[in-house]
Design a protein around this motif. Structure first.
Motif, short mmCIF file in Angstrom:
data_model
loop_
_atom_site.label_atom_id
_atom_site.label_comp_id
_atom_site.label_asym_id
_atom_site.label_seq_id
_atom_site.Cartn_x
_atom_site.Cartn_y
_atom_site.Cartn_z
N LYS A 81 -13.44 -9.00 3.99
CA LYS A 81 -12.08 -8.49 4.22
C LYS A 81 -11.23 -8.53 2.95
O LYS A 81 -10.23 -7.84 2.86
N PHE A 82 -11.62 -9.32 2.00
CA PHE A 82 -10.79 -9.55 0.82
C PHE A 82 -10.48 -8.30 0.00
O PHE A 82 -9.32 -8.11 -0.40
N PRO A 83 -11.45 -7.45 -0.31
CA PRO A 83 -11.13 -6.29 -1.17
C PRO A 83 -9.99 -5.42 -0.62
O PRO A 83 -9.10 -5.04 -1.38
N SER A 84 -9.98 -5.13 0.66
CA SER A 84 -8.91 -4.30 1.20
C SER A 84 -7.58 -5.04 1.17
O SER A 84 -6.53 -4.44 0.89
N GLN A 85 -7.60 -6.35 1.42
CA GLN A 85 -6.37 -7.14 1.36
C GLN A 85 -5.83 -7.19 -0.07
O GLN A 85 -4.61 -7.11 -0.29
N LEU A 86 -6.72 -7.31 -1.04
CA LEU A 86 -6.30 -7.36 -2.44
C LEU A 86 -5.77 -6.01 -2.90
O LEU A 86 -4.76 -5.96 -3.61
N LEU A 87 -6.42 -4.93 -2.50
CA LEU A 87 -5.96 -3.60 -2.88
C LEU A 87 -4.55 -3.37 -2.36
O LEU A 87 -3.69 -2.85 -3.07
N GLU B 266 -3.32 2.38 -6.58
CA GLU B 266 -4.39 3.19 -5.99
C GLU B 266 -5.73 2.63 -6.47
O GLU B 266 -5.82 2.01 -7.53
N LEU B 267 -6.77 2.90 -5.70
CA LEU B 267 -8.10 2.40 -6.04
C LEU B 267 -8.55 2.84 -7.43
O LEU B 267 -9.08 2.03 -8.20
N ASP B 268 -8.29 4.09 -7.80
CA ASP B 268 -8.72 4.55 -9.12
C ASP B 268 -7.99 3.82 -10.24
O ASP B 268 -8.55 3.57 -11.31
N GLN B 269 -6.74 3.42 -10.01
CA GLN B 269 -6.00 2.63 -11.00
C GLN B 269 -6.64 1.25 -11.15
O GLN B 269 -6.78 0.75 -12.27
#
Length: 151
Positions: A117-123, A129-132
């Motif tokens: 779950k961490f990556p989406s919470q961190l984003l 934005e993801l590309d940034q």
């Protein structure tokens, strides 16, 4: 030159220093991770070790150290605490008793599901934005590599 940068003959300004931007950003990221990892009962360093072992289990201490840029003197006490918490095992290699093989326990393996779950919470928390985020990470990887060449 912006107003936070200074000519060579002036005292450097804190906010104009790359090192301070990296340091203060690292502190902010660590604070966020502490909040997330508290639920799992992990420190950030323990989480990094688990991430390495989730990618490839049964590694030597030196292999983990290479991935995390840590020496064995720093890593060994951390691994001992993780073994006491029953997250991993440390076993001397049969072929070379100087090497210690680190393996996940079932408890250490199971934490991977919670960490997904961490990556989406961190984003969401970084507000980019993801590309940034990908671009910033790539730039930091290059910076780290260049700095490591000079140390």
């Amino acid at each position: 030159m912006d107003d936070k940068q200074t000519p060579n003959n002036e005292v450097p300004q804190l906010d104009g220093q790359l090192c301070f931007s990296l340091y203060s950003t690292s502190l902010a990221m660590s604070k966020l991770y502490r909040k997330l990892l508290r639920k799992l009962g992990l420190t950030y360093s323990q989480y990094l070790v688990l991430m390495v072992l989730w990618e490839q289990n049964e590694l030597t201490v030196s292999e983990i150290g290479e991935r995390l840029f840590l020496d064995s003197a720093t890593l060994t006490p951390l691994l001992k605490r993780m073994e006491q918490a029953e997250l991993l095992t440390r076993i001397r290699a049969a072929s070379d008793e100087r090497q210690v093989i680190i393996s996940l326990t079932e408890a250490g393996s199971l934490l991977r599901e919670d960490a997904k779950k961490f990556p989406s919470q961190l984003l969401c928390a970084v507000g980019c934005e993801l590309d940034q985020v990908v671009s910033i990470k790539q730039q930091l990887d290059v910076l780290r590599s260049n700095l490591n060449k000079n140390t």
